[in-house]
Write an enzyme that holds these catalytic residues in place. Sequence first.
Site, mmCIF file in Angstrom:
data_model
loop_
_atom_site.group_PDB
_atom_site.id
_atom_site.type_symbol
_atom_site.label_atom_id
_atom_site.label_comp_id
_atom_site.label_asym_id
_atom_site.label_seq_id
_atom_site.Cartn_x
_atom_site.Cartn_y
_atom_site.Cartn_z
ATOM 1 N N HIS A 48 -11.365 69.373 44.073
ATOM 2 C CA HIS A 48 -12.295 68.313 44.693
ATOM 3 C C HIS A 48 -13.541 68.993 45.396
ATOM 4 C CE1 HIS A 48 -10.057 64.571 43.860
ATOM 5 N NE2 HIS A 48 -8.946 65.360 43.989
ATOM 6 N N ASN A 86 -5.076 68.980 44.804
ATOM 7 C CA ASN A 86 -3.697 68.357 44.941
ATOM 8 C C ASN A 86 -3.139 68.842 43.734
ATOM 9 O OD1 ASN A 86 -4.922 66.715 47.375
ATOM 10 N ND2 ASN A 86 -5.365 65.249 45.723
ATOM 11 N N GLN A 113 -1.636 64.000 43.939
ATOM 12 C CA GLN A 113 -2.277 64.283 42.604
ATOM 13 C C GLN A 113 -2.038 62.915 41.846
ATOM 14 O OE1 GLN A 113 -0.790 67.589 40.511
ATOM 15 N NE2 GLN A 113 -2.530 67.653 39.107
ATOM 16 N N ASP A 142 -17.051 62.586 40.291
ATOM 17 C CA ASP A 142 -15.827 61.693 40.467
ATOM 18 C C ASP A 142 -16.176 60.325 40.166
ATOM 19 O OD1 ASP A 142 -12.476 62.198 41.812
ATOM 20 O OD2 ASP A 142 -13.692 60.319 41.624
ATOM 21 N N HIS A 145 -7.451 70.115 38.759
ATOM 22 C CA HIS A 145 -8.821 69.961 39.462
ATOM 23 C C HIS A 145 -9.237 70.401 40.785
ATOM 24 C CE1 HIS A 145 -6.753 66.134 39.665
ATOM 25 N NE2 HIS A 145 -7.482 65.804 40.736
HETATM 26 P P1 5GP Z 1 -6.396 63.626 42.395
HETATM 27 O O1 5GP Z 1 -5.893 62.401 43.117
HETATM 28 O O2 5GP Z 1 -5.459 63.783 41.149
HETATM 29 O O3 5GP Z 1 -6.455 64.977 43.450
HETATM 30 O O4 5GP Z 1 -7.736 63.205 41.860
HETATM 31 C C1 5GP Z 1 -8.157 62.651 40.516
HETATM 32 C C2 5GP Z 1 -9.644 62.209 40.732
HETATM 33 O O5 5GP Z 1 -9.875 61.955 39.624
HETATM 34 C C3 5GP Z 1 -9.705 60.869 41.630
HETATM 35 O O6 5GP Z 1 -10.608 61.386 42.747
HETATM 36 C C4 5GP Z 1 -10.293 59.821 40.626
HETATM 37 O O7 5GP Z 1 -11.330 59.390 41.146
HETATM 38 C C5 5GP Z 1 -10.763 60.912 39.605
HETATM 39 N N1 5GP Z 1 -10.933 60.092 38.300
HETATM 40 C C6 5GP Z 1 -9.988 59.649 37.558
HETATM 41 N N2 5GP Z 1 -10.310 59.101 36.522
HETATM 42 C C7 5GP Z 1 -11.559 59.646 36.199
HETATM 43 C C8 5GP Z 1 -12.534 59.742 35.167
HETATM 44 O O8 5GP Z 1 -12.416 59.087 34.140
HETATM 45 N N3 5GP Z 1 -13.549 60.453 35.373
HETATM 46 C C9 5GP Z 1 -13.791 60.845 36.277
HETATM 47 N N4 5GP Z 1 -15.160 61.567 36.511
HETATM 48 N N5 5GP Z 1 -13.077 60.957 37.529
HETATM 49 C C10 5GP Z 1 -12.070 60.622 37.389
#
Ligand code: 5GP
Length: 137
Positions: free
Chosen positions: A103, A88, A95, A32, A101
């Site tokens: 984590h 999420n 999310q 991440d 995805h």
């Molecule tokens: P969510 O909040 O949707 O559960 O998690 C999204 C996650 O994606 C966040 O922890 C954020 O840091 C990660 N993320 C967002 N953009 C990118 C990216 O371009 N590359 C990677 N490896 N992670 C990303």
Amino acid sequence: MRDENCIFCKIVAGEIPSRTLFEDEDFKVMLDVGPAAKGHALIIPKAHYADIYELPGELAGEAMKLAKRMATHMTTVLNCDGFNILQNNGEVAGQTVFHYHMHLIPRYKGGDEMILWKANHFSDEEMDALAEKLKVQ
Ligand code: 5GP
Ligand code: ZN
């Protein structure tokens, strides 16, 4: 199964770089970019599904198997003291990227606070009614 505006679809296609830890036909695991702790990684299916509701059950099962494999491997390599696996769905649930995805978050003694929530209190009647309503037939 690709969404042209999706950043994770672009990563899967190799159009945006990522630090890949594992890859097979169906999944990619990558670090991440905004890690909650050292080693925070994401499991993403290669096909675009916005969230758990869209993800086919079979892939959901495979994702959990992969999560166990990754958690075991990462715990050995990182020597972390605990591990969160979380996921999420929907903006209100935190999310921010609308491509399913999971984590994988290694936790370390003395590290940042883990994800906490405050325990709510609902009446016994409400809890009974909820349990009844939520029963799977
Ligand atoms: P969510 O909040 O949707 O559960 O998690 C999204 C996650 O994606 C966040 O922890 C954020 O840091 C990660 N993320 C967002 N953009 C990118 C990216 O371009 N590359 C990677 N490896 N992670 C990303
Ligand atoms: Zn996508």
